[in-house]
Design a protein around this motif. Sequence first.
Motif, PDB file in Angstrom:
ATOM      1  N   TYR B 103       0.966  -1.410   0.083  1.00 40.95           N
ATOM      2  CA  TYR B 103      -0.175   0.138  -0.055  1.00 40.95           C
ATOM      3  C   TYR B 103       1.005   1.168   0.029  1.00 40.95           C
ATOM      4  O   TYR B 103       0.604   2.161  -0.858  1.00 40.95           O
ATOM      5  CB  TYR B 103      -0.911   0.220   1.169  1.00 40.95           C
ATOM      6  N   ASP B 121      -6.062   7.079  -1.138  1.00 41.18           N
ATOM      7  CA  ASP B 121      -6.549   5.906  -0.963  1.00 41.18           C
ATOM      8  C   ASP B 121      -7.275   5.380  -2.184  1.00 41.18           C
ATOM      9  O   ASP B 121      -7.440   4.201  -2.347  1.00 41.18           O
ATOM     10  CB  ASP B 121      -7.418   6.009   0.357  1.00 41.18           C
ATOM     11  N   ARG B 122      -8.176   6.096  -2.526  1.00 39.23           N
ATOM     12  CA  ARG B 122      -8.938   5.838  -3.788  1.00 39.23           C
ATOM     13  C   ARG B 122      -8.084   5.244  -4.878  1.00 39.23           C
ATOM     14  O   ARG B 122      -8.291   4.077  -5.410  1.00 39.23           O
ATOM     15  CB  ARG B 122      -9.676   6.997  -4.405  1.00 39.23           C
ATOM     16  N   ARG B 125      -6.120   1.872  -4.241  1.00 43.19           N
ATOM     17  CA  ARG B 125      -7.145   0.570  -4.327  1.00 43.19           C
ATOM     18  C   ARG B 125      -7.499   0.468  -5.722  1.00 43.19           C
ATOM     19  O   ARG B 125      -7.585  -0.807  -6.280  1.00 43.19           O
ATOM     20  CB  ARG B 125      -8.316   0.911  -3.458  1.00 43.19           C
ATOM     21  N   GLU B 126      -7.777   1.603  -6.546  1.00 47.21           N
ATOM     22  CA  GLU B 126      -8.434   1.251  -7.891  1.00 47.21           C
ATOM     23  C   GLU B 126      -7.034   0.761  -8.666  1.00 47.21           C
ATOM     24  O   GLU B 126      -7.388  -0.083  -9.543  1.00 47.21           O
ATOM     25  CB  GLU B 126      -8.337   2.700  -8.396  1.00 47.21           C
ATOM     26  N   ALA B 128      -4.400  -0.975  -7.839  1.00 46.18           N
ATOM     27  CA  ALA B 128      -4.368  -2.427  -7.346  1.00 46.18           C
ATOM     28  C   ALA B 128      -5.180  -3.326  -7.786  1.00 46.18           C
ATOM     29  O   ALA B 128      -4.802  -4.356  -8.387  1.00 46.18           O
ATOM     30  CB  ALA B 128      -4.176  -2.540  -5.627  1.00 46.18           C
ATOM     31  N   ARG B 129      -6.324  -2.946  -8.172  1.00 45.79           N
ATOM     32  CA  ARG B 129      -7.452  -3.739  -8.805  1.00 45.79           C
ATOM     33  C   ARG B 129      -6.970  -3.781 -10.104  1.00 45.79           C
ATOM     34  O   ARG B 129      -6.994  -4.884 -10.814  1.00 45.79           O
ATOM     35  CB  ARG B 129      -8.954  -2.990  -8.688  1.00 45.79           C
ATOM     36  N   PRO B 135      -6.799  -6.962  -2.528  1.00 49.52           N
ATOM     37  CA  PRO B 135      -6.905  -6.133  -1.358  1.00 49.52           C
ATOM     38  C   PRO B 135      -5.931  -6.328  -0.018  1.00 49.52           C
ATOM     39  O   PRO B 135      -5.265  -5.716   0.384  1.00 49.52           O
ATOM     40  CB  PRO B 135      -8.201  -5.727  -0.891  1.00 49.52           C
ATOM     41  N   LEU B 138      -2.483  -5.667   0.145  1.00 48.96           N
ATOM     42  CA  LEU B 138      -2.032  -4.182   0.320  1.00 48.96           C
ATOM     43  C   LEU B 138      -1.074  -3.970   1.608  1.00 48.96           C
ATOM     44  O   LEU B 138      -0.317  -2.976   1.480  1.00 48.96           O
ATOM     45  CB  LEU B 138      -3.147  -3.460   0.207  1.00 48.96           C
TER      46      LEU B 138
END
Lengths: 285, 289
Positions: B103, B121-122, B125-126, B128-129, B135, B138
């Motif tokens: 992360y 944060d957004r 996560r986006e 990583a997807r 998740p 991370l």
Amino acid sequence: MEKFIEIKDVEFSYMNEYDDPPTKNTVLRGVSLDIGRGEFVAVLGHNGSGKSTLAKLLNAINLPEKGEVLIDGMLTSDEEHLYDIRKRVGMVFQNPDNQIVATVVEEDVAFALENIGVEPAEIRRRVDEALKTVGMYEYREHAPHKLSGGQKQRIAIAGVLAMQPECIVMDEPTAMLDPIGRCEIMKTIKQLNAAGVTIILITHYMDEAAQAGRVVVMDSGRVIADDVPKKVFSQMEMLKSVGLDVPDVTELTHALIAEGCSLPDDIISEDECFERLYNLLKKGG
Amino acid sequence: MGIIKTENLTYVYGEGTPFRKVAVDNINLDIDEGEIVGIIGRTGSGKSTLIQHFNGLLKPTSGKVFIDGDELFADKSRLKEIRFKVGLVFQYPEYQLFEETVYKDIAFGPKNMGLSEDEIDRRVRETARLVGLKPEYLEKSPFELSGGQKRRAAIAGVMAMEPKVLILDEPTAGLDPRGRDRILGLIKEYHAEKGTTVLLVSHSMEDVAKTVSKILVMNNSKVFMYSDRSGVFAKAEELTSMGLTVPQVTRVFDRLRAAGIEFEDEVFSVEYAKDLVLRLLRERGQSLD
């Protein structure tokens, strides 16, 4: 063919230090293989399938946890034989920059010979011969860092050759090279093999494996296929299921067969693919 | 003007020394926004030197580079801002992972851009997807990941900066076939989803042929060609003479044409080759055997 390498029921694992308590990661789960003197064997498998671990068993960098490895009849676990085994089996790794130690090409090739106390006149002779074999003799006084990747990798091979090994294990020697560099190395490999050196080539390139005499496929620490290239690559679905691939010409002929074309399912070379397609298309033309 | 434009761009290494080498020689390029471009050329042809100009890592010896209409180095105070528009993923990017968790590593770039915690944060996560990291990864140390996962984490770190241009230098080097397809697939997905410009440097004609829409061929520090795929692969002979290869199927079909089988198409993928053979057989009302 006379057996040169015997791998018998070998198991091997690494300890995973990041886990608390450390956990065991088993990489080889009962591998058995015999390799004859003078063979050219390609080893395929996805990352983590155990290929490199297997390679390191062959000159006693790794020792089997269970089972045994014999090189020319000598047990790798027997420390007395360590020197003789390493003399017989040389290794070439992926990154040429990690294998070159000297600032002049011929000094680099001579490095190991000096370490084992070979006579200077003999060193001269062996270094020249090794450099000629890999086609780098005219670069003998150059600085290695100014050479291309393919040239550097050939210097690394010359360094191993100067030790006059009977077998060279190459762990993805072309992974960091451009197409011309890859061709240079494949040419060198085939030439060495023709001269009698046993070659074990670990690779991710299917077209390179197709040029070997025998292809061994590893998955999850086991040997799942071991045959001539034509037989191995005709099993396209199996190879894809373990994350591998087939040469593009093989993929094409299989796709055409699925559409009803009458073609053999074991085409692995460009020449063969051309001839078969030519015959197929010419008839109505 | 396109998203990347160069005017008479020249770069010389070791000027004034006996090792002087012109690495990039008078290059004029105009790359449109939204393109996905493959850059090919032999080792030493100038590819890496060229791309390092696109985010100002190198300053031209002469000539100009424009990113999104702004000239790099024209106004030093704006250099950082322009640089954020171009994300560069180096070869073997996994060696550059350094943070305690995946992360934090992906968040490093966005953090440097001064974004808010929520926005960081957004983005983490986006991306990583997008690169296919679950998740739960991370919170792991990057060093616990497999080689392919590490590389995807490193690529995510650059994607998270949401650059207008994403440049990847040999992103599939050293990966097995599945890892290779996975990285190429995610680059294509990223391009389809974001619509931003992507430049892919590669030695592999097969990789380039199945991923990009246009190809830039570098030879001897110059641009040999900038064209769509069929235009480039039609020059198979010239490419071979400059030490490049064309895809295996392209070679087979060039030989078929030379041997007298008539077709106009430039073949560079297995899928296309299959359709072509079936079409040729149909046109002649010929049976498949």
